[in-house]
Scaffold this active site. Structure first.
Site, mmCIF file in Angstrom:
data_model
loop_
_atom_site.group_PDB
_atom_site.id
_atom_site.type_symbol
_atom_site.label_atom_id
_atom_site.label_comp_id
_atom_site.label_asym_id
_atom_site.label_seq_id
_atom_site.Cartn_x
_atom_site.Cartn_y
_atom_site.Cartn_z
ATOM 1 N N LYS A 1 -63.445 -60.619 29.583
ATOM 2 C CA LYS A 1 -62.442 -59.903 30.365
ATOM 3 C C LYS A 1 -63.138 -58.822 31.172
ATOM 4 C CE LYS A 1 -58.299 -57.094 30.037
ATOM 5 N NZ LYS A 1 -57.144 -56.724 29.233
ATOM 6 N N LYS B 1 -60.947 -63.856 32.302
ATOM 7 C CA LYS B 1 -59.922 -63.095 33.002
ATOM 8 C C LYS B 1 -60.561 -62.051 33.897
ATOM 9 C CE LYS B 1 -56.239 -59.901 31.873
ATOM 10 N NZ LYS B 1 -55.674 -59.093 30.835
HETATM 11 C C1 PBG Z 1 -54.360 -54.975 28.601
HETATM 12 C C2 PBG Z 1 -54.027 -56.166 29.420
HETATM 13 C C3 PBG Z 1 -54.106 -56.181 30.806
HETATM 14 C C4 PBG Z 1 -53.707 -57.452 31.217
HETATM 15 C C5 PBG Z 1 -53.396 -58.188 30.068
HETATM 16 N N1 PBG Z 1 -53.611 -57.378 28.959
HETATM 17 C C6 PBG Z 1 -54.430 -55.099 31.758
HETATM 18 C C7 PBG Z 1 -55.573 -54.241 31.538
HETATM 19 O O1 PBG Z 1 -56.560 -54.610 30.907
HETATM 20 O O2 PBG Z 1 -55.492 -53.117 32.041
HETATM 21 C C8 PBG Z 1 -53.643 -57.852 32.653
HETATM 22 C C9 PBG Z 1 -52.836 -59.030 33.012
HETATM 23 C C10 PBG Z 1 -52.494 -59.107 34.453
HETATM 24 O O3 PBG Z 1 -52.988 -58.333 35.304
HETATM 25 O O4 PBG Z 1 -51.695 -59.981 34.768
HETATM 26 N N2 PBG Z 1 -54.630 -55.112 27.299
#
Ligand code: PBG
Length: 331
Positions: A201, A255
């Protein structure tokens, strides 16, 4: 025409629709889709999310309706995210461990209505529950503490598993959390609860609309670069995946999605395990704004981008377009 293959014409198999269908190497089906949904308090409440045109937060009763819709469309899994009430957010995100929190109530309601006809993937990270918007516990300097956070995430995971979650999906990027969560699940009779790790991520500019949807954007101080990955790195993504698999992850996620398809491909080729990708909120918003500006055909763009994930090696995709795409696929 080259001299050595005078009769080769790659356009020959593209000449008709039936032939294109016959030769298509990759296909997309509703079973490839995971539908992220935002849950909010109340009854019969639908709150459109301004930053995500076409996406709403739903109260628990309406989440159940969405779950029924997913079953009818052949979407196998929902991914749930709570929009926690401001007065339930705190420095330590304790609400994440409350058995009656919004997430657990949504899990139980869908489970009661639909049993095993739909899978429920639940996000594990503290950001929807903390008053500072970070995914973990912070020290006085605002640094996200690793091992203390892992302990909190274990509690959050067991809370979700007890409510009936099928797939625990840690999105926090703390080191060692997969092993800790796996061990805790095994020790509490949840050996069949899966873990889909957000393994690779990235600290991305594409998450903004999501933070609006869960209500953490205005709260977040600083950024998440001390735990989410640097967008320049690939080798590190492979190490993250290797660690999470060694610790017991059943599947891994990359991601964001489209800008990181090279990572999907490297992970798939290196590990030969189920790989998923998240077409995140900023990617969804880009498509919707392009459509609104008259620059693109939504249906074609949605199906093409989702197919690209399959071609890159994904087993499935988390996308806010899941229901729309499934409807298109049903014709
Ligand atoms: C946070 C989380 C995020 C997303 C999923 N879980 C955002 C972040 O890390 O700030 C993002 C998903 C999206 O942008 O659609 N645990």
């Amino acid at each position: 025409m080259t001299a050595s293959y005078p009769h080769t014409r790659l356009r020959r198999t593209r000449a008709t629709a039936w032939s294109r269908a016959l030769h298509r190497e990759t296909t997309l089906t509703p079973a490839d889709l995971i539908w992220p949904l935002f849950v909010t308090e109340g009854v019969q409440v639908e709150q459109p999310v301004a930053a995500l045109p076409g996406v709403s937060r739903w109260s628990v009763d309406l989440i159940v309706d969405r779950a029924r819709e997913a079953v009818e469309l052949g979407i196998p899994v929902l991914a749930l995210f709570p929009n926690t009430q401001p007065d339930r957010r705190s420095e330590d995100g304790a609400e994440a461990r409350n058995p009656d929190n919004l997430m657990c109530r949504a899990i139980r309601a869908v489970r009661d209505a639909l049993g095993d006809r739909i899978g429920l993937l639940t996000d594990v990270a503290l950001d929807p529950y903390t008053s500072h918007g970070q995914d973990g516990l912070i020290d006085d300097a605002g640094y996200v503490l690793n091992d203390e956070t892992v302990e909190a995430l274990v509690g959050q995971s067991l809370n979700q598993a007890a409510a009936g979650a099928d797939i625990i999906a840690p999105s926090d990027m703390m080191d060692g959390r997969i092993g800790a969560i796996r061990a805790a699940l095994e020790n509490t009779g949840h050996s069949n609860v899966q873990i889909m790790s957000y393994a690779a991520k990235y600290a991305s500019a594409f998450y903004g609309p999501f933070r609006d949807a869960v209500g953490s954007r205005g709260l977040l101080k600083g950024d998440k670069k001390t735990y989410q990955m640097d967008p320049g790195n690939t080798e590190e993504a492979l190490r993250e995946v290797a660690m999470d698999l060694a610790e017991g992850a059943d599947s891994v996620m990359v991601k964001p999605g489209l800008p990181y398809l090279d990572i999907v491909r490297r992970v798939k080729e290196t590990f030969a395990v189920p790989v998923f990708a998240y077409q995140v909120s900023g990617e969804y918003a880009m498509i919707e704004h392009a459509v609104a500006a008259g620059a693109a055909d939504r249906d074609a763009m949605v199906l093409e981008t989702l197919l690209a994930f399959k071609r890159a090696g994904c087993s499935g995709v988390l996308t806010y377009h899941a229901a729309h795409a499934a409807r298109l696929l049903h014709g």
